[in-house]
Design a protein around this motif. Sequence first.
Motif, PDB file in Angstrom:
ATOM      1  N   GLY A  20       0.783  -1.228   0.000  1.00  0.00           N
ATOM      2  CA  GLY A  20       0.000   0.000   0.000  1.00  0.00           C
ATOM      3  C   GLY A  20       0.814   1.278   0.000  1.00  0.00           C
ATOM      4  N   ARG A  21       2.140   1.173   0.147  1.00  0.00           N
ATOM      5  CA  ARG A  21       2.949   2.402   0.209  1.00  0.00           C
ATOM      6  C   ARG A  21       4.312   2.203  -0.447  1.00  0.00           C
ATOM      7  NH1 ARG A  21       6.663   2.160   4.227  1.00  0.00           N
ATOM      8  NH2 ARG A  21       6.532   0.373   5.607  1.00  0.00           N
ATOM      9  N   PHE A  22       4.315   1.473  -1.558  1.00  0.00           N
ATOM     10  CA  PHE A  22       5.577   1.195  -2.243  1.00  0.00           C
ATOM     11  C   PHE A  22       6.238   2.474  -2.755  1.00  0.00           C
ATOM     12  CE2 PHE A  22       4.164  -3.205  -2.261  1.00  0.00           C
ATOM     13  CZ  PHE A  22       5.363  -3.895  -2.134  1.00  0.00           C
ATOM     14  N   ARG A  23       5.409   3.370  -3.338  1.00  0.00           N
ATOM     15  CA  ARG A  23       5.993   4.570  -3.936  1.00  0.00           C
ATOM     16  C   ARG A  23       6.707   5.428  -2.884  1.00  0.00           C
ATOM     17  NH1 ARG A  23       2.907   9.411  -7.328  1.00  0.00           N
ATOM     18  NH2 ARG A  23       4.552  10.941  -6.924  1.00  0.00           N
ATOM     19  N   ALA A  24       6.013   5.681  -1.776  1.00  0.00           N
ATOM     20  CA  ALA A  24       6.626   6.492  -0.711  1.00  0.00           C
ATOM     21  C   ALA A  24       7.863   5.786  -0.152  1.00  0.00           C
ATOM     22  CB  ALA A  24       5.600   6.746   0.394  1.00  0.00           C
ATOM     23  N   SER A  25       7.778   4.467  -0.048  1.00  0.00           N
ATOM     24  CA  SER A  25       8.887   3.712   0.514  1.00  0.00           C
ATOM     25  C   SER A  25      10.108   3.765  -0.405  1.00  0.00           C
ATOM     26  CB  SER A  25       8.425   2.269   0.733  1.00  0.00           C
ATOM     27  OG  SER A  25       9.486   1.485   1.216  1.00  0.00           O
ATOM     28  N   LEU A  26       9.875   3.705  -1.717  1.00  0.00           N
ATOM     29  CA  LEU A  26      10.989   3.822  -2.667  1.00  0.00           C
ATOM     30  C   LEU A  26      11.601   5.213  -2.598  1.00  0.00           C
ATOM     31  CD1 LEU A  26      12.807   3.029  -5.016  1.00  0.00           C
ATOM     32  CD2 LEU A  26      10.928   3.589  -6.586  1.00  0.00           C
ATOM     33  N   GLU A  27      10.744   6.226  -2.549  1.00  0.00           N
ATOM     34  CA  GLU A  27      11.257   7.605  -2.537  1.00  0.00           C
ATOM     35  C   GLU A  27      12.096   7.862  -1.286  1.00  0.00           C
ATOM     36  OE1 GLU A  27       7.580   9.655  -3.296  1.00  0.00           O
ATOM     37  OE2 GLU A  27       7.989   9.784  -5.456  1.00  0.00           O
ATOM     38  N   ALA A  28      11.667   7.264  -0.165  1.00  0.00           N
ATOM     39  CA  ALA A  28      12.458   7.415   1.064  1.00  0.00           C
ATOM     40  C   ALA A  28      13.803   6.703   0.943  1.00  0.00           C
ATOM     41  CB  ALA A  28      11.661   6.866   2.251  1.00  0.00           C
ATOM     42  N   LEU A  29      13.790   5.557   0.286  1.00  0.00           N
ATOM     43  CA  LEU A  29      15.026   4.771   0.174  1.00  0.00           C
ATOM     44  C   LEU A  29      16.099   5.504  -0.627  1.00  0.00           C
ATOM     45  CD1 LEU A  29      16.498   2.011   0.630  1.00  0.00           C
ATOM     46  CD2 LEU A  29      15.448   1.227  -1.507  1.00  0.00           C
ATOM     47  N   VAL A  30      15.688   6.169  -1.701  1.00  0.00           N
ATOM     48  CA  VAL A  30      16.677   6.805  -2.581  1.00  0.00           C
ATOM     49  C   VAL A  30      16.757   8.311  -2.364  1.00  0.00           C
ATOM     50  CG1 VAL A  30      16.398   4.995  -4.309  1.00  0.00           C
ATOM     51  CG2 VAL A  30      15.028   7.085  -4.496  1.00  0.00           C
ATOM     52  N   ALA A  31      16.136   8.798  -1.271  1.00  0.00           N
ATOM     53  CA  ALA A  31      16.129  10.237  -1.004  1.00  0.00           C
ATOM     54  C   ALA A  31      17.563  10.775  -0.965  1.00  0.00           C
ATOM     55  CB  ALA A  31      15.416  10.515   0.319  1.00  0.00           C
ATOM     56  N   GLY A  32      17.786  11.862  -1.668  1.00  0.00           N
ATOM     57  CA  GLY A  32      19.120  12.466  -1.668  1.00  0.00           C
ATOM     58  C   GLY A  32      20.010  11.928  -2.762  1.00  0.00           C
ATOM     59  N   TRP A  33      19.661  10.811  -3.335  1.00  0.00           N
ATOM     60  CA  TRP A  33      20.410  10.285  -4.471  1.00  0.00           C
ATOM     61  C   TRP A  33      19.908  10.984  -5.749  1.00  0.00           C
ATOM     62  CZ3 TRP A  33      20.748   4.192  -3.865  1.00  0.00           C
ATOM     63  CH2 TRP A  33      21.612   3.897  -2.803  1.00  0.00           C
ATOM     64  N   PRO A  34      20.783  11.114  -6.751  1.00  0.00           N
ATOM     65  CA  PRO A  34      20.434  11.933  -7.916  1.00  0.00           C
ATOM     66  C   PRO A  34      19.537  11.226  -8.927  1.00  0.00           C
ATOM     67  CG  PRO A  34      22.627  11.072  -8.186  1.00  0.00           C
ATOM     68  CD  PRO A  34      22.145  10.576  -6.853  1.00  0.00           C
ATOM     69  N   GLN A  35      18.438  10.627  -8.472  1.00  0.00           N
ATOM     70  CA  GLN A  35      17.619   9.937  -9.461  1.00  0.00           C
ATOM     71  C   GLN A  35      16.556  10.828 -10.055  1.00  0.00           C
ATOM     72  OE1 GLN A  35      14.253   8.166  -9.102  1.00  0.00           O
ATOM     73  NE2 GLN A  35      13.732   9.103  -7.141  1.00  0.00           N
ATOM     74  N   ALA A  36      15.987  11.729  -9.236  1.00  0.00           N
ATOM     75  CA  ALA A  36      14.834  12.494  -9.699  1.00  0.00           C
ATOM     76  C   ALA A  36      15.222  13.481 -10.792  1.00  0.00           C
ATOM     77  CB  ALA A  36      14.210  13.236  -8.523  1.00  0.00           C
ATOM     78  N   ASP A  37      16.161  14.344 -10.487  1.00  0.00           N
ATOM     79  CA  ASP A  37      16.546  15.390 -11.425  1.00  0.00           C
ATOM     80  C   ASP A  37      17.300  14.825 -12.629  1.00  0.00           C
ATOM     81  OD1 ASP A  37      18.164  14.619  -9.372  1.00  0.00           O
ATOM     82  OD2 ASP A  37      19.382  16.423  -9.402  1.00  0.00           O
ATOM     83  N   ALA A  38      18.155  13.816 -12.388  1.00  0.00           N
ATOM     84  CA  ALA A  38      18.978  13.311 -13.490  1.00  0.00           C
ATOM     85  C   ALA A  38      18.265  12.262 -14.335  1.00  0.00           C
ATOM     86  CB  ALA A  38      20.270  12.725 -12.935  1.00  0.00           C
ATOM     87  N   GLY A  39      17.066  11.865 -13.926  1.00  0.00           N
ATOM     88  CA  GLY A  39      16.341  10.858 -14.695  1.00  0.00           C
ATOM     89  C   GLY A  39      17.042   9.516 -14.741  1.00  0.00           C
ATOM     90  N   LEU A  40      17.729   9.160 -13.657  1.00  0.00           N
ATOM     91  CA  LEU A  40      18.451   7.883 -13.576  1.00  0.00           C
ATOM     92  C   LEU A  40      17.486   6.708 -13.615  1.00  0.00           C
ATOM     93  CD1 LEU A  40      21.279   8.924 -13.028  1.00  0.00           C
ATOM     94  CD2 LEU A  40      21.214   7.782 -10.820  1.00  0.00           C
ATOM     95  N   PRO A  41      17.851   5.624 -14.314  1.00  0.00           N
ATOM     96  CA  PRO A  41      17.021   4.423 -14.229  1.00  0.00           C
ATOM     97  C   PRO A  41      17.108   3.817 -12.826  1.00  0.00           C
ATOM     98  CG  PRO A  41      18.672   4.231 -15.994  1.00  0.00           C
ATOM     99  CD  PRO A  41      19.010   5.454 -15.198  1.00  0.00           C
ATOM    100  N   VAL A  42      15.943   3.448 -12.304  1.00  0.00           N
ATOM    101  CA  VAL A  42      15.857   2.710 -11.041  1.00  0.00           C
ATOM    102  C   VAL A  42      15.284   1.335 -11.377  1.00  0.00           C
ATOM    103  CG1 VAL A  42      14.832   2.585  -8.744  1.00  0.00           C
ATOM    104  CG2 VAL A  42      15.483   4.812  -9.717  1.00  0.00           C
ATOM    105  N   VAL A  43      16.103   0.300 -11.234  1.00  0.00           N
ATOM    106  CA  VAL A  43      15.699  -1.050 -11.624  1.00  0.00           C
ATOM    107  C   VAL A  43      15.570  -1.910 -10.365  1.00  0.00           C
ATOM    108  CG1 VAL A  43      16.356  -3.122 -12.912  1.00  0.00           C
ATOM    109  CG2 VAL A  43      16.741  -0.845 -13.902  1.00  0.00           C
TER     110      VAL A  43
END
Lengths: 315, 315
Positions: free
Chosen positions: B41-64
């Motif tokens: 029920g909260r996978f999206r929030a849990s993923l965002e917390a896990l990678v918080a501060g890592w350059p995935q959002a702005d740089a469009g990094l693949p998350v596999v």
Amino acid sequence: MQAVFIGIDWGTTHRRASLIGADGTLLSERADGEGALACAGRFRASLEALVAGWPQADAGLPVVMAGMVGAAIGWQAVPYLPGETPLSDLARHLVRVAEAPAGRRWSIVPGYCLRGASDVDVMRGEETQLYGALQMLGPGASDGCYVLPGTHSKWVRLHRGRVTELRTYMTGELFALLRQHGTLASAMQTAGSNAAAGLQHADVADDPEFLRGVAAAAAGPALTHALFGARARVVTGALAPDAAAAYVSGLLIGAEWADAQRLESRGEPVRLIGEPALAALHAACARHHGRGLEMLAARQIQLAAWRALANQDIP
Amino acid sequence: MQAVFIGIDWGTTHRRASLIGADGTLLSERADGEGALACAGRFRASLEALVAGWPQADAGLPVVMAGMVGAAIGWQAVPYLPGETPLSDLARHLVRVAEAPAGRRWSIVPGYCLRGASDVDVMRGEETQLYGALQMLGPGASDGCYVLPGTHSKWVRLHRGRVTELRTYMTGELFALLRQHGTLASAMQTAGSNAAAGLQHADVADDPEFLRGVAAAAAGPALTHALFGARARVVTGALAPDAAAAYVSGLLIGAEWADAQRLESRGEPVRLIGEPALAALHAACARHHGRGLEMLAARQIQLAAWRALANQDIP
């Protein structure tokens, strides 16, 4: 009719007392859920309540108990007999209950322990049923292979009144564990509310998935792999969740039969001592393996044992 | 060093995220107990917390993401690939996460489903480790037999970069069940407080009772009988209660090896992808059966997989 004997089949979770008359008639019977586990610390009071009103105290009737009542978790730990001891000698190996009041003839039937070259196996309670089968069928005709299904299913060979082979399978216990816990429990959850329903219910014997489980077990895979296969079949849609319990039941009971086929060169009929529901499942296994299966009703066998013991000298 | 890729091994009970640099360097790593079961029920929030501060959002990094995150109990049910699909094609079969916000390149690695004539087996997560082994060893040298031990132990054959055999064993799960519930639990209770201690602890590999269990399993008995044998050995004093867990561990892991010896005519070495504690137990089994065992560290294999995927076109 004069009462002469009280026999009690006292297992882990249930017990049944039988009052036997001078001519072997069953005069009265009482059963309840006061198994050995429930009676810890109060076996004496529990026994007295069970036979209250029966003429054991004043008449000095022998009260003979079989089953887990004689285990370490029971009333009094009674040492096992070795396989060499003939079943017909059972009466002279009964062990008096140390806690019995003066004048009470309370005793416990010892179980058997069979030692092979590399393994050991034990029974408590089933020896009394086998003694009953020996009485009912006679020393020669009772020779052969027996299965006593249940929580701990026993496969036994009798030869000339002796227990010459013994293999126990945790069939019922493992089924209950898998129904209640772990990843297979959710796959099996729709098959019934009773944790043991799949094994207890005779309808399973007609379920094609039960027979598929028996066939899968016949190939002799590691059971841990076959069990995961049940899960894999559910997640890939090959097995309906409400049939998963029947398939797992077939794997577990089928593993007993696969072992029997592998270990026994003789193709003789197997005699089953048990209840009708489990008997139907084993009958389906026997058909799959081309073996005959003779049914012996557990209650009749147990009574035959008590009747015979009633005619023996009991300590 | 520029970050180019995030790989997440997201299992049932744990997950580990790796941030990979342009030259394949592991720049950062985070692990926690937010497995697929805990994240319902909260996978999206849990993923965002896990990678918080890592350059995935702005740089469009693949998350596999690999593992049970792609199961029915996970974030999004991703269909299995058939065994015919080469592991080298894994990148093109990644499935985009439907719930991903615009601009986020979140995807899940599909598992494999192998169908035999009469059985079916599945994996999720292990395919990514095997992809890593293929990258590390090369398409020809990676041919052979692999074991990936654990809760659900996998035995796999790779041939020319394809998964040609797959057998799963509920080894770790059944051991944990037997430690916690039923008649064997009391026999094993003194061996440690952790329910999985007997399997997790490398010391068990040196326990003579572990090897005795492996030898007992090699004879190929029904596991339900062998497990009762552990109980029979304890109640008859042949097995010390504090060694019972080692014996049962030997029976269960030994059953995998007995199957491997029975099903595979080839005596080639087995490659193990796993942690040192379980590797030591399997090494003892390999010695018992006269097989070689090559160790491949799970962490290195996983990193090889992420490095290779970072160089692929990710959807």
